[in-house]
Design a protein around this motif. Structure first.
Motif, PDB file in Angstrom:
ATOM      1  N   THR A   2     -25.547 -45.551 -15.498  1.00 51.75           N
ATOM      2  CA  THR A   2     -25.589 -44.638 -16.628  1.00 51.75           C
ATOM      3  C   THR A   2     -24.461 -44.926 -17.606  1.00 51.75           C
ATOM      4  N   VAL A   4     -21.592 -44.116 -19.838  1.00 45.34           N
ATOM      5  CA  VAL A   4     -20.683 -42.974 -19.866  1.00 45.34           C
ATOM      6  C   VAL A   4     -20.262 -42.647 -21.280  1.00 45.34           C
ATOM      7  N   THR A  37     -16.648 -34.753 -20.397  1.00 40.06           N
ATOM      8  CA  THR A  37     -16.849 -35.780 -19.369  1.00 40.06           C
ATOM      9  C   THR A  37     -15.598 -36.632 -19.292  1.00 40.06           C
ATOM     10  N   LYS A 168     -20.065 -34.863 -11.393  1.00 35.73           N
ATOM     11  CA  LYS A 168     -21.057 -35.004 -12.457  1.00 35.73           C
ATOM     12  C   LYS A 168     -22.194 -35.891 -11.962  1.00 35.73           C
ATOM     13  N   GLU A 169     -23.410 -35.522 -12.345  1.00 32.84           N
ATOM     14  CA  GLU A 169     -24.586 -36.299 -11.981  1.00 32.84           C
ATOM     15  C   GLU A 169     -25.274 -36.832 -13.228  1.00 32.84           C
ATOM     16  N   SER A 170     -25.987 -37.925 -13.069  1.00 34.01           N
ATOM     17  CA  SER A 170     -26.773 -38.473 -14.167  1.00 34.01           C
ATOM     18  C   SER A 170     -28.013 -37.615 -14.374  1.00 34.01           C
ATOM     19  N   GLN A 172     -30.872 -38.370 -13.778  1.00 30.96           N
ATOM     20  CA  GLN A 172     -31.770 -38.590 -12.649  1.00 30.96           C
ATOM     21  C   GLN A 172     -31.265 -37.938 -11.370  1.00 30.96           C
ATOM     22  N   LEU A 176     -22.269 -39.683 -10.090  1.00 32.31           N
ATOM     23  CA  LEU A 176     -21.556 -40.740 -10.798  1.00 32.31           C
ATOM     24  C   LEU A 176     -20.258 -41.129 -10.100  1.00 32.31           C
TER      25      LEU A 176
END
Length: 214
Positions: A2, A4, A37, A168-170, A172, A176
């Motif tokens: 992903t 960033v 983020t 934190k997640e993507s 999908q 991460l």
């Protein structure tokens, strides 16, 4: 992997450095929480650092590990490299103690941050007091949780949660990892101060090695 940093490149950051005197510091307004983020990486220098983006993917904060810098000083900067806060290790003190100053000042610290060394309060990570932490200093904030698990929060003296660090997640639903995580800042706390606490938690509890080898 992903992406960033959707809206920022290292070349753009370097160009912003040249514009520094005219750059404006980041501004977070409104009455809602700010979701940032945090990427534990410098986009300019090879090595440890931090690059921080807002919810739209725009760069807002950065920490670059300049090899020529002081070994006991870390500078939190805005997009263009303008110093916002300077974190300095307290000299000749027992324990892990740090000062937070405005910009690049070296006198009259805004806060003192002390790592919790007691095994009796396992959730407590650090405490923050106003000023230079004299005998009459009052506790301004407490930090509790687990930084290694990216699950901790900053509380004020009334136990109100003002900032949170979480994984934190993507899109999908894929984690991460520990190098990319979320920093959620509630109204009433400056986002730059919240990021300064992230830097200090990395210094105190970082598992991969701290930004600066002190």
């Amino acid at each position: 992997m992903t992406k960033v940093h959707p809206n920022t490149t290292a070349a753009e950051i370097a160009a912003a450095d040249e514009e520094w005197p005219r750059a404006e510091p980041p501004c977070f307004g409104g009455g809602s929480a700010v979701v940032l983020t945090v990427w534990r990486k410098s986009l300019i220098f090879h090595g440890n650092g931090f690059t921080v983006f807002d919810s739209k993917g725009n760069l807002v904060f950065r920490v670059d590990n300049y090899s020529s810098g002081s070994r006991n000083k870390i500078v939190l900067m805005d997009t263009a490299g303008k110093p916002l806060l300077t974190i300095r290790r307290k000299k000749l003190s027992l324990g892990d103690n740090w000062f937070i100053y405005n910009a690049e000042e070296a006198t009259n610290p805004r806060f003192t941050v002390k790592k919790n060394a007691s095994l009796l309060h396992s959730k407590a990570l650090a405490r923050v007091t106003s000023g230079a932490s004299g005998l009459n200093s009052c506790i301004a904030y407490n930090v509790e949780g687990s930084y290694s698990q990216r699950s901790c929060a900053v509380y004020d003296e009334k136990r109100r949660q003002l900032a949170e660090i979480k994984t934190k997640e993507s899109a999908q639903g894929i984690s991460l990892g520990h190098d990319v995580f979320s920093l959620i800042v509630e109204p009433g706390l400056d986002a730059d101060f919240a990021m300064a606490m992230v830097i200090l938690l990395e210094q105190m509890f970082g598992s991969r090695g701290t930004l600066l080898k002190c």
